[in-house]
Design an enzyme around this catalytic site. Structure first.
Site, PDB file in Angstrom:
ATOM      1  N   THR A 124       0.834  -1.195   0.000  1.00  0.00           N
ATOM      2  CA  THR A 124       0.000   0.000   0.000  1.00  0.00           C
ATOM      3  C   THR A 124       0.870   1.245   0.000  1.00  0.00           C
ATOM      4  O   THR A 124       1.995   1.245   0.488  1.00  0.00           O
ATOM      5  CB  THR A 124      -0.953   0.018   1.207  1.00  0.00           C
ATOM      6  N   GLN A 156      -6.388   7.792   4.088  1.00  0.00           N
ATOM      7  CA  GLN A 156      -5.733   9.089   4.077  1.00  0.00           C
ATOM      8  C   GLN A 156      -5.383   9.500   2.648  1.00  0.00           C
ATOM      9  O   GLN A 156      -4.968   8.667   1.838  1.00  0.00           O
ATOM     10  CB  GLN A 156      -4.463   9.059   4.930  1.00  0.00           C
ATOM     11  N   ASP A 179      -6.912  13.957   6.126  1.00  0.00           N
ATOM     12  CA  ASP A 179      -5.517  14.413   6.011  1.00  0.00           C
ATOM     13  C   ASP A 179      -5.297  15.334   4.816  1.00  0.00           C
ATOM     14  O   ASP A 179      -4.338  15.163   4.051  1.00  0.00           O
ATOM     15  CB  ASP A 179      -4.564  13.222   5.933  1.00  0.00           C
ATOM     16  N   ASP A 202      -8.864  14.862  10.884  1.00  0.00           N
ATOM     17  CA  ASP A 202      -7.486  15.339  11.071  1.00  0.00           C
ATOM     18  C   ASP A 202      -6.980  16.053   9.829  1.00  0.00           C
ATOM     19  O   ASP A 202      -5.840  15.855   9.399  1.00  0.00           O
ATOM     20  CB  ASP A 202      -6.547  14.167  11.390  1.00  0.00           C
ATOM     21  N   ARG A 258      -7.268  16.959  18.152  1.00  0.00           N
ATOM     22  CA  ARG A 258      -6.784  15.905  19.037  1.00  0.00           C
ATOM     23  C   ARG A 258      -5.280  15.807  18.814  1.00  0.00           C
ATOM     24  O   ARG A 258      -4.782  16.068  17.707  1.00  0.00           O
ATOM     25  CB  ARG A 258      -7.480  14.574  18.767  1.00  0.00           C
ATOM     26  N   TRP A 260      -1.776  14.538  17.928  1.00  0.00           N
ATOM     27  CA  TRP A 260      -1.022  13.468  17.274  1.00  0.00           C
ATOM     28  C   TRP A 260       0.236  13.144  18.077  1.00  0.00           C
ATOM     29  O   TRP A 260       0.727  12.013  18.066  1.00  0.00           O
ATOM     30  CB  TRP A 260      -0.679  13.896  15.847  1.00  0.00           C
TER      31      TRP A 260
END
Length: 339
Positions: A124, A156, A179, A202, A258, A260
């Site tokens: 991936t 993402q 992202d 995020d 939040r 990371w």
């Protein structure tokens, strides 16, 4: 290595590198014109970037006419003082559609961050290769255009990946899902002005110092706006000033951020927070919950307004700054004299 070499040779044959004479042809040209319809000097933005001279001490403009430019654009680390300006913010679009779960051939290296699948000989792509635009150079400006990752929601998918210092994005649309913007290098300074930025989860994340001025930040689903990973020794992370936070219809549970990493720094000041922002405001990354982070993260607000601005209901480990404290938060201080 034996398998890779033929691929490299084929790539050089099909896309031969420009000679120094070809690059030199444009050394004294202040403005390069890109047009997908062939009416400019170049048909892709990448071609125009390729002819720019390394470490220029003067500014070169790449003017991009209306059109859809499907390409993975890299502005390499040896380029400086370039402005990439679109003819129309909404109709000058740089786009690609990579996402983290795209399968690609193994690269033949012993050590790789990509997840390998032994069944089919593929791996991936991973988050950090999915970018549409990657900016490694310093003192680069993007103005009046759209940067988009239009991949389906299968993981993402970065639209903009930054690594250079002193990067400006003015009147741009930056579009994606999870992202959308990765600010990928600590101790680098970014400035976003009058931009529209949208995403799902995020969708502004990373370790850089970034100032967002008068931007619209649009959440497409119930999730998180930011995921800063500010290093402990870096004074400032993400600062949103005079921004407007909006959401798609039906979205009603969005967190400002939040962490990371444990010392994440994010400040919203003088912003209009829509009703989709939850009263608690912030979350301590539920999947990797570490109570200790609540004593180290730097989650701050000042003088926000709107239905989502509820300072009395915020989590106890966030902070509302005082008028005295906010005086230190200026563009000059945050960006260390640059803008």
């Amino acid at each position: 290595m034996k398998r890779i070499l033929p691929i490299i040779l084929l790539a050089l044959f099909v896309f031969p590198p420009l000679s120094s004479d070809a690059r030199g042809k444009y050394d004294n040209t202040d403005t390069l014109v890109v047009a997908r319809d062939g009416s400019g000097e170049f048909r892709t933005v990448s071609e125009a970037v390729e002819v720019c001279r390394a470490f220029m001490e003067y500014t070169k403009v790449i003017y991009v006419k209306k059109g859809i430019y499907k390409e993975k654009l890299v502005v390499p680390s040896w380029l400086t003082n370039i402005e990439i300006i679109g003819e129309d913010r909404d109709e000058t679009i740089i786009t690609f559609d990579d996402h983290a779960n795209v399968k690609i051939p193994k690269i033949g290296l012993e050590s790789t961050s990509l997840l390998q699948d032994p069944k089919d000989g593929l791996q991936t792509m991973g988050t950090f290769r999915t970018f549409t635009v990657k900016v490694e150079g310093c003192h680069i400006t993007f103005r009046n255009l759209t940067i988009e990752n239009n991949a389906p929601r299968k993981g993402q998918a970065v639209a903009l990946h930054t690594e250079g210092d002193c990067l400006r994005f003015v009147n741009c649309r930056i579009l994606g899902n999870q992202d959308t913007i990765y600010t990928g290098m600590a101790n680098t300074r970014l400035y976003f002005e009058d931009c529209y930025i949208e995403g799902t989860t995020d969708f502004i994340f990373g370790p850089s110092t970034a100032w967002f001025e008068h931007c619209t930040i649009h959440s497409k689903i119930n999730s998180y706006v930011t995921a800063a990973s500010t290093p402990k020794d870096v004074q400032y992370g993400y600062i949103f000033n005079n921004c407007t936070l909006t959401a798609a219809e039906g979205v009603d549970k969005v967190f400002l951020g939040r962490p990371w990493r444990a010392y994440a720094y994010t400040l919203f000041m003088n912003c209009d927070l829509g009703k989709h922002i939850v009263p608690e405001g912030w979350q301590n990354w539920k999947d990797y919950h570490d109570p200790a982070q609540e004593g180290t993260v730097r989650y701050l607000e000042y003088n926000n307004r709107g239905e989502g601005a509820k300072p009395q209901q915020r989590v106890a480990w966030s902070k509302q700054l005082s008028k005295k404290e906010i005086k230190e938060i200026t563009i000059e201080n945050v960006l260390n004299g640059w803008k």
